[in-house]
Design an enzyme around this catalytic site. Sequence first.
Site, PDB file in Angstrom:
ATOM      1  N   SER A  29       0.832  -1.200   0.000  1.00 37.31           N
ATOM      2  CA  SER A  29       0.000   0.000   0.000  1.00 37.31           C
ATOM      3  C   SER A  29       0.864   1.245   0.000  1.00 37.31           C
ATOM      4  CB  SER A  29      -0.909  -0.041   1.228  1.00 37.31           C
ATOM      5  OG  SER A  29      -1.890   0.963   1.155  1.00 37.31           O
ATOM      6  N   ASN A  30       0.232   2.394   0.109  1.00 34.67           N
ATOM      7  CA  ASN A  30       0.905   3.687   0.188  1.00 34.67           C
ATOM      8  C   ASN A  30       0.500   4.362   1.479  1.00 34.67           C
ATOM      9  OD1 ASN A  30       2.139   3.669  -2.301  1.00 34.67           O
ATOM     10  ND2 ASN A  30       0.693   5.053  -3.263  1.00 34.67           N
ATOM     11  N   ARG A  31       1.321   5.242   1.978  1.00 36.97           N
ATOM     12  CA  ARG A  31       0.930   6.063   3.120  1.00 36.97           C
ATOM     13  C   ARG A  31      -0.054   7.118   2.641  1.00 36.97           C
ATOM     14  NH1 ARG A  31       4.308   5.301   7.384  1.00 36.97           N
ATOM     15  NH2 ARG A  31       6.416   4.785   6.732  1.00 36.97           N
ATOM     16  N   VAL A  96      -2.590   6.186  -5.135  1.00 32.61           N
ATOM     17  CA  VAL A  96      -2.776   4.872  -5.756  1.00 32.61           C
ATOM     18  C   VAL A  96      -1.427   4.143  -5.772  1.00 32.61           C
ATOM     19  CG1 VAL A  96      -3.536   3.697  -7.855  1.00 32.61           C
ATOM     20  CG2 VAL A  96      -4.571   5.888  -7.212  1.00 32.61           C
TER      21      VAL A  96
END
Length: 221
Positions: A29-31, A96
């Site tokens: 995922s991303n922060r 994203v």
Amino acid sequence: LSDGPLKGKKALVTAGPTLEAIDPVRFISNRSSGKQGYAIAAALAELGAEVTLVSGPTNLAVPQGVKRIAVESAEEMLAASEAALPLDVAVMVAAVADWRPAQAADEKIKKDKAGIPAISLVETPDILATLAKGKKRPKLVVGFAAETENLEAHARAKIAKKGCDWIIANDVSGDVMGGAENEVLLITKDSAETWPRMAKEAVARKLAEKIAAELGAKPRQ
Ligand code: C5P
């Protein structure tokens, strides 16, 4: 819906991170807290727009008057965003994931099996570029760019590459991520405005007003 300057206008906001599954229990995922995107959705709704907020997982409450569609992966976010067309304005704030595991394992990958697994990655769809270059292009397409250096040059390059109208560039080299305030540069095809550091809600209101002014001048065909 309020009776504001965006009454009758349809808006899409993407927000939060995406989750790309490795197996049923793991993901990459991303922060992203989702705060700036949720604030923009709220501000557009306050000006009377019909707002769809396509959101990855966050801890935030759905803003009043906003329809939230919860998604996990980039592919789900793209499908939900395309389902919201036609639109007057799309504001793509989501962080994203750029890559996803080529294959999500059906069963949990066991730790004691054959050593450390190699995860091969493939690119996710670019939701902003897909909408901006698509057949039913929203009248106004706004992207975000989190940068740590050369904000304006990188943002200009991004407008061209993604095909969007405006880019909000923010400098994430400091404490913006997850924080309450943001410091942004708004780039259009022929202008650049630096906004002073302010609360994310204030950035959202200023952007919503700018969108209202732009759409007032250019009704949807
Ligand atoms: O290329 P980069 O990720 O820096 O671009 C950021 C902008 O593009 C943001 O508006 C983000 O929401 C959008 N984006 C997207 N789909 C992707 C990657 C980025 O919509 N796969």
